[in-house]
Write a protein that holds these residues in place. Structure first.
Motif, PDB file in Angstrom:
ATOM      1  N   THR A 137      51.751  73.536  39.490  1.00  0.00           N
ATOM      2  CA  THR A 137      52.307  72.351  38.838  1.00  0.00           C
ATOM      3  C   THR A 137      53.807  72.269  39.025  1.00  0.00           C
ATOM      4  O   THR A 137      54.358  71.216  39.346  1.00  0.00           O
ATOM      5  CB  THR A 137      51.974  72.361  37.340  1.00  0.00           C
ATOM      6  OG1 THR A 137      50.555  72.387  37.167  1.00  0.00           O
ATOM      7  CG2 THR A 137      52.533  71.125  36.649  1.00  0.00           C
ATOM      8  N   SER A 138      54.494  73.392  38.862  1.00  0.00           N
ATOM      9  CA  SER A 138      55.957  73.367  38.900  1.00  0.00           C
ATOM     10  C   SER A 138      56.498  73.018  40.287  1.00  0.00           C
ATOM     11  O   SER A 138      57.537  72.361  40.398  1.00  0.00           O
ATOM     12  CB  SER A 138      56.531  74.702  38.424  1.00  0.00           C
ATOM     13  OG  SER A 138      56.082  75.771  39.232  1.00  0.00           O
ATOM     14  N   ILE A 139      55.817  73.428  41.347  1.00  0.00           N
ATOM     15  CA  ILE A 139      56.303  73.075  42.687  1.00  0.00           C
ATOM     16  C   ILE A 139      56.054  71.604  42.975  1.00  0.00           C
ATOM     17  O   ILE A 139      56.841  70.950  43.663  1.00  0.00           O
ATOM     18  CB  ILE A 139      55.684  73.969  43.783  1.00  0.00           C
ATOM     19  CG1 ILE A 139      56.480  73.850  45.087  1.00  0.00           C
ATOM     20  CG2 ILE A 139      54.226  73.640  44.010  1.00  0.00           C
ATOM     21  CD1 ILE A 139      57.897  74.350  45.013  1.00  0.00           C
ATOM     22  N   HIS A 140      54.980  71.033  42.428  1.00  0.00           N
ATOM     23  CA  HIS A 140      54.766  69.596  42.581  1.00  0.00           C
ATOM     24  C   HIS A 140      55.806  68.798  41.796  1.00  0.00           C
ATOM     25  O   HIS A 140      56.225  67.713  42.217  1.00  0.00           O
ATOM     26  CB  HIS A 140      53.352  69.206  42.127  1.00  0.00           C
ATOM     27  CG  HIS A 140      52.297  69.458  43.158  1.00  0.00           C
ATOM     28  ND1 HIS A 140      51.690  70.680  43.303  1.00  0.00           N
ATOM     29  CD2 HIS A 140      51.736  68.645  44.097  1.00  0.00           C
ATOM     30  CE1 HIS A 140      50.807  70.618  44.293  1.00  0.00           C
ATOM     31  NE2 HIS A 140      50.816  69.399  44.786  1.00  0.00           N
ATOM     32  N   LEU A 141      56.222  69.325  40.655  1.00  0.00           N
ATOM     33  CA  LEU A 141      57.268  68.659  39.886  1.00  0.00           C
ATOM     34  C   LEU A 141      58.612  68.709  40.592  1.00  0.00           C
ATOM     35  O   LEU A 141      59.436  67.799  40.443  1.00  0.00           O
ATOM     36  CB  LEU A 141      57.408  69.328  38.511  1.00  0.00           C
ATOM     37  CG  LEU A 141      56.267  69.112  37.527  1.00  0.00           C
ATOM     38  CD1 LEU A 141      56.379  70.099  36.370  1.00  0.00           C
ATOM     39  CD2 LEU A 141      56.272  67.680  36.995  1.00  0.00           C
ATOM     40  N   THR A 142      58.846  69.754  41.348  1.00  0.00           N
ATOM     41  CA  THR A 142      60.117  69.927  42.061  1.00  0.00           C
ATOM     42  C   THR A 142      60.397  68.707  42.937  1.00  0.00           C
ATOM     43  O   THR A 142      59.500  68.176  43.593  1.00  0.00           O
ATOM     44  CB  THR A 142      60.061  71.216  42.902  1.00  0.00           C
ATOM     45  OG1 THR A 142      60.082  72.333  42.006  1.00  0.00           O
ATOM     46  CG2 THR A 142      61.227  71.306  43.871  1.00  0.00           C
ATOM     47  N   GLY A 143      61.660  68.306  42.938  1.00  0.00           N
ATOM     48  CA  GLY A 143      62.008  67.087  43.664  1.00  0.00           C
ATOM     49  C   GLY A 143      62.919  67.296  44.855  1.00  0.00           C
ATOM     50  O   GLY A 143      63.600  66.374  45.282  1.00  0.00           O
ATOM     51  N   ASP A 144      62.947  68.519  45.398  1.00  0.00           N
ATOM     52  CA  ASP A 144      63.752  68.750  46.596  1.00  0.00           C
ATOM     53  C   ASP A 144      62.864  69.323  47.703  1.00  0.00           C
ATOM     54  O   ASP A 144      61.656  69.519  47.504  1.00  0.00           O
ATOM     55  CB  ASP A 144      64.981  69.622  46.269  1.00  0.00           C
ATOM     56  CG  ASP A 144      64.656  71.094  46.067  1.00  0.00           C
ATOM     57  OD1 ASP A 144      63.532  71.539  46.386  1.00  0.00           O
ATOM     58  OD2 ASP A 144      65.551  71.819  45.582  1.00  0.00           O
ATOM     59  N   PRO A 145      63.400  69.600  48.889  1.00  0.00           N
ATOM     60  CA  PRO A 145      62.557  69.990  50.026  1.00  0.00           C
ATOM     61  C   PRO A 145      61.743  71.268  49.838  1.00  0.00           C
ATOM     62  O   PRO A 145      60.806  71.501  50.616  1.00  0.00           O
ATOM     63  CB  PRO A 145      63.577  70.157  51.159  1.00  0.00           C
ATOM     64  CG  PRO A 145      64.668  69.209  50.825  1.00  0.00           C
ATOM     65  CD  PRO A 145      64.785  69.289  49.335  1.00  0.00           C
ATOM     66  N   ASP A 151      53.159  70.417  48.827  1.00  0.00           N
ATOM     67  CA  ASP A 151      52.847  69.187  48.105  1.00  0.00           C
ATOM     68  C   ASP A 151      51.571  68.552  48.630  1.00  0.00           C
ATOM     69  O   ASP A 151      51.480  68.160  49.793  1.00  0.00           O
ATOM     70  CB  ASP A 151      54.022  68.205  48.246  1.00  0.00           C
ATOM     71  CG  ASP A 151      53.918  67.034  47.277  1.00  0.00           C
ATOM     72  OD1 ASP A 151      52.892  66.915  46.585  1.00  0.00           O
ATOM     73  OD2 ASP A 151      54.872  66.243  47.205  1.00  0.00           O
ATOM     74  N   THR A 152      50.564  68.446  47.769  1.00  0.00           N
ATOM     75  CA  THR A 152      49.318  67.766  48.138  1.00  0.00           C
ATOM     76  C   THR A 152      49.276  66.341  47.607  1.00  0.00           C
ATOM     77  O   THR A 152      48.336  65.603  47.902  1.00  0.00           O
ATOM     78  CB  THR A 152      48.108  68.534  47.573  1.00  0.00           C
ATOM     79  OG1 THR A 152      48.171  68.513  46.141  1.00  0.00           O
ATOM     80  CG2 THR A 152      48.114  69.979  48.055  1.00  0.00           C
ATOM     81  N   GLY A 153      50.257  65.980  46.777  1.00  0.00           N
ATOM     82  CA  GLY A 153      50.267  64.642  46.197  1.00  0.00           C
ATOM     83  C   GLY A 153      49.159  64.417  45.195  1.00  0.00           C
ATOM     84  O   GLY A 153      48.824  63.280  44.875  1.00  0.00           O
TER      85      GLY A 153
END
Length: 437
Positions: A137-145, A151-153
């Protein structure tokens, strides 16, 4: 055989590395196997807020180790309760309970889970230019590269633009304009996504490793108002900036607001033993008084980690660490970095607060073209590699991410060491200047 080769290292390509092996530390310094001393100008990954081997924390860990090293979270623990009391005492108003975790990314995972379970809604809003951790969850929330490769969307995350005057998405010219336009944009995202579908909004109170972006006055209050109006749980991510890093106990304190949930880690005990957690407000706490919270962690509230927190927070009170961090920013780091920016053409922007600053390096100040492109490796990253080599050659440990040099020394660094760090940055920036127009 190099024992380091047996370790699988995060965030880097595997293989032989040219890095020192550290064996000791004291204050703002660490020492390698050759006895060479390095000034830690990054607090490691911005967590050693009280530096290395602080005696109060070390003694607290030793004393607890003599009593009880580990205990399952289902049992009551005196040291766990004392750590919770000290944390709640300095927390924003209304956050009266603590769920302990072992890291910041776990804290974010549980905060989001609490929000979804208590609201029955699926979506979570998060900002671009953010970092919230590396679990699902936290990596999907992350907003940088750092998100892109994973990211699976499909995690129910919707991203929005936060305020960033230097690279405004809204064409703003002043912080006031940026604040107003960013809040208008956020409200439009909420309305277009459907407020009834949004469980939570997760926001770094000051953007950390994605750029050290300090929100303009009033922005966090505006976020709080939008969340209240639409029944959205406001989760403040203070994993990196909590416990004095910005010159306040928590960064939300600068805007006089309080979230529903607050994730913390790092500075709570200077990282001496892994510890994180979620400060829980009454709204969320009330949702689980009659039914169990269906999650937990084996090492939640580990006694050694909690003892380290008690030692660290007690030392911060007694030593005036939060005020020292505020002074460090206004009297030393802020003015010192501004002088470097005036001298070096590769410095496009200086920004920060308390003991958290960044130099954004560019090829051209007018166009703001980054010194290296996003995700640069190999030859494309040569300018930043040259800068990092120059720092290490001069015994300075820095945190470099993309085209940014993050300056985040221990909050209790003395003035002489801070001046030394700035002097080394001055010398190393001559390397990056070679690539600037």
């Amino acid at each position: 055989m190099d024992l380091d080769e047996l370790v699988f290292h995060p965030w880097v390509a595997q293989g032989p590395r040219q890095v020192p092996t550290f064996v000791r530390g004291s204050g703002s310094h660490v020492v390698d196997t050759d006895g060479r001393h390095y000034l830690d100008f990054s607090s490691q990954l911005v967590f050693a807020n009280l530096g290395h081997q602080h005696p109060r924390i070390v003694e607290a860990i030793k004393a607890q180790a003599d009593r009880l090293c580990t205990l399952a979270p289902s049992h009551a623990s005196d040291i766990r309760g004392e750590a919770a009391r000290l944390i709640v005492d300095v927390a924003p108003e209304g956050l009266g309970h603590v769920l302990f975790t072992t890291s910041g990314t776990e804290a974010i995972e549980h905060a989001v889970r609490m929000a979804r379970l208590s609201t029955g809604r699926p979506k979570v809003l998060a900002a671009y230019r953010s970092y919230h951790g590396s679990t699902t969850t936290s990596i999907h929330l992350t907003g940088d590269p750092r998100r892109w490769a994973s990211d699976t969307g499909a995690a129910g995350v919707v991203h929005f633009f936060g305020p960033f005057t230097y690279r405004s998405a809204f064409g703003s010219r002043t912080p006031e304009e940026e604040c107003e336009r960013a809040l208008d944009h956020l409200e439009q995202v909420i309305l277009l996504e459907g407020p009834s579908t949004i469980a939570a909004l997760v926001l770094e109170s000051v953007t950390g490793s994605s750029g050290v972006i300090v929100p303009p006055p009033g922005y966090l209050r505006g976020v709080r108002d939008l969340c209240t109006r639409h029944g959205i749980v406001y989760i403040a991510d203070e994993v990196l900036v909590g416990f004095g890093r910005t010159g306040a106990w928590f960064a939300v304190d600068h805007d006089g607001t309080a979230p529903d949930l607050l994730a913390f880690a790092k500075g709570v005990n200077s990282g001496y033993v892994p510890l994180g957690g979620v400060l829980v407000g009454e709204r969320i706490y009330g949702a689980f008084t009659e039914k169990p919270y269906p999650a937990g962690l084996t090492y939640s509230g580990n006694p050694l980690a909690c003892a380290a927190a008690v030692g660290a927070i007690s030392a911060m009170h007694d030593e005036g660490t939060v005020a020292a961090a505020a002074r460090l920013g206004t009297a030393i780091l802020g003015p010192g970095l501004a002088k470097l920016a005036a001298k070096h053409p590769s410095v496009g922007d200086v920004r920060g607060i308390g003991a958290l600053w960044t130099l954004e390096l560019v090829r051209d100040r007018a166009t703001k073209e980054p010194l290296v492109p996003t995700g640069a490796t190999g030859l494309a990253n040569a300018p930043m590699a040259a800068f990092m080599k120059a720092c290490r050659h001069r015994d300075l440990l820095t945190l470099v991410l993309g085209n940014r040099v993050h300056v985040a020394p221990p909050l209790n660094i003395d003035d002489a060491d801070a001046a030394t760090g700035l002097s080394v940055l001055d010398e190393a920036l001559t390397e990056s200047d070679e690539f600037a127009d």
